[in-house]
Write a protein that holds these residues in place. Structure first.
Motif, short mmCIF file in Angstrom:
data_model
loop_
_atom_site.label_atom_id
_atom_site.label_comp_id
_atom_site.label_asym_id
_atom_site.label_seq_id
_atom_site.Cartn_x
_atom_site.Cartn_y
_atom_site.Cartn_z
N PHE A 198 -88.41 -17.18 -3.00
CA PHE A 198 -88.85 -18.37 -2.29
C PHE A 198 -88.53 -19.64 -3.07
O PHE A 198 -88.36 -20.71 -2.49
N PHE A 199 -88.49 -19.52 -4.39
CA PHE A 199 -88.22 -20.68 -5.26
C PHE A 199 -87.09 -20.32 -6.23
O PHE A 199 -87.34 -20.04 -7.41
N PRO A 200 -85.85 -20.29 -5.72
CA PRO A 200 -84.73 -19.86 -6.57
C PRO A 200 -84.49 -20.75 -7.77
O PRO A 200 -83.87 -20.31 -8.74
N ASP A 201 -84.96 -21.99 -7.72
CA ASP A 201 -84.77 -22.89 -8.85
C ASP A 201 -85.89 -22.78 -9.88
O ASP A 201 -85.88 -23.48 -10.89
N GLY A 202 -86.85 -21.90 -9.63
CA GLY A 202 -87.96 -21.74 -10.56
C GLY A 202 -89.08 -22.71 -10.28
O GLY A 202 -89.01 -23.55 -9.38
N PHE A 203 -90.14 -22.63 -11.07
CA PHE A 203 -91.31 -23.49 -10.92
C PHE A 203 -91.33 -24.55 -12.01
O PHE A 203 -91.05 -24.27 -13.17
N SER A 204 -91.73 -25.75 -11.64
CA SER A 204 -92.10 -26.75 -12.63
C SER A 204 -93.53 -26.45 -13.05
O SER A 204 -94.25 -25.69 -12.38
N PRO A 205 -94.01 -27.04 -14.16
CA PRO A 205 -95.43 -26.88 -14.49
C PRO A 205 -96.34 -27.31 -13.34
O PRO A 205 -97.36 -26.68 -13.08
N HIS A 206 -95.94 -28.39 -12.64
CA HIS A 206 -96.73 -28.85 -11.49
C HIS A 206 -96.73 -27.80 -10.39
O HIS A 206 -97.78 -27.50 -9.79
N GLY A 207 -95.56 -27.22 -10.11
CA GLY A 207 -95.48 -26.20 -9.08
C GLY A 207 -96.31 -24.98 -9.40
O GLY A 207 -97.00 -24.43 -8.54
N LEU A 208 -96.27 -24.55 -10.66
CA LEU A 208 -97.06 -23.41 -11.07
C LEU A 208 -98.54 -23.70 -10.92
O LEU A 208 -99.33 -22.85 -10.49
N SER A 209 -98.94 -24.93 -11.25
CA SER A 209 -100.34 -25.32 -11.12
C SER A 209 -100.78 -25.30 -9.66
O SER A 209 -101.86 -24.81 -9.33
#
Length: 223
Positions: free
Chosen positions: A74-85
């Motif tokens: 769903f997130f091929p570019d990975g998560f930012s710290p904000h996204g993970l939060s």
């Protein structure tokens, strides 16, 4: 190919090593510049010129969150710290449920109508100019002041490759007319990704990772 019901293999979640990124950038390519307000974060740690910031990729971090590795589809570019939060760390309460729900609505609208746009959950938020960065400083002062949070904030110049686009952050905080409305959130998200600007836009630049820290512009101080 695997048989029926066999899940696809989990792609590698490791970013390009920092030394390879810097070597590539020193090849003569012209880098884009932006300005980034930084509040100390356990994943990024201390900033300094030459440091490379990237998506959250450490396996020991991702193992803490159910389905974090599988969500690569769903997130091929990975998560930012904000996204993970937003996706894993925030707890839904009556007082702060809106922010993660809004982020999810904006992400679904992006995937449906603007799939080529950089995800808010996989990017670094920055400003194109020092003037725009100064406006965000005032926003942080108001926001952190309300929470009684005396976090040190510093302004850094960053460099990156690729395309970054600015959007009007006012669409993230449109007051509900009659309680929370998913339809209103969807309309705001659609206008945000279309690039609509309000009368006095508050612009945020969605910068794709990786980025390299260039120089300190303003020393951190509690706000």
């Amino acid at each position: 190919m695997g048989g029926a019901g066999t899940p696809p293999p989990i792609p590698s979640f490791h970013p390009l090593p920092a030394r390879d990124i810097i070597k590539k950038w020193k090849g003569g390519d012209l880098l884009n510049k932006a300005y980034y307000w930084y509040r100390p974060h356990p994943y990024f740690g201390e900033l300094y010129p030459g440091k490379v910031l990237n998506v959250v990729s450490a396996p020991d971090v991702l193992r803490k969150y159910p389905f974090a590795f599988q969500s690569k589809q769903f997130f091929p570019d990975g998560f930012s710290p904000h996204g993970l939060s937003m996706l894993y760390e925030r707890k839904f309460t009556n007082s702060d449920f809106k922010e993660p729900v809004t982020e999810l609505v904006f992400e679904l609208v992006r995937k449906l109508y603007f799939p080529d746009a950089t995800s808010r959950l996989s990017c670094l938020y920055a400003s194109e100019t020092l003037e725009q960065a100064e406006r965000w400083k005032n926003v942080f002062q108001e926001h952190l002041g309300e929470k009684g949070n005396q976090t040190a904030v510093s302004l850094w110049e960053i460099e990156f490759e690729g395309t970054a686009k600015a959007y009007d952050a006012h669409f993230l905080n449109v007051p509900p007319e009659n309680g929370f409305s998913f339809m209103q959130e969807m309309e705001c998200a659609y206008n945000y990704w279309r690039g609509v600007r309000t009368y006095n836009p508050l612009l945020e630049l969605l910068v794709p990772y990786p980025v390299i820290v260039s120089r300190l512009v303003e020393n951190g101080k509690p706000i």
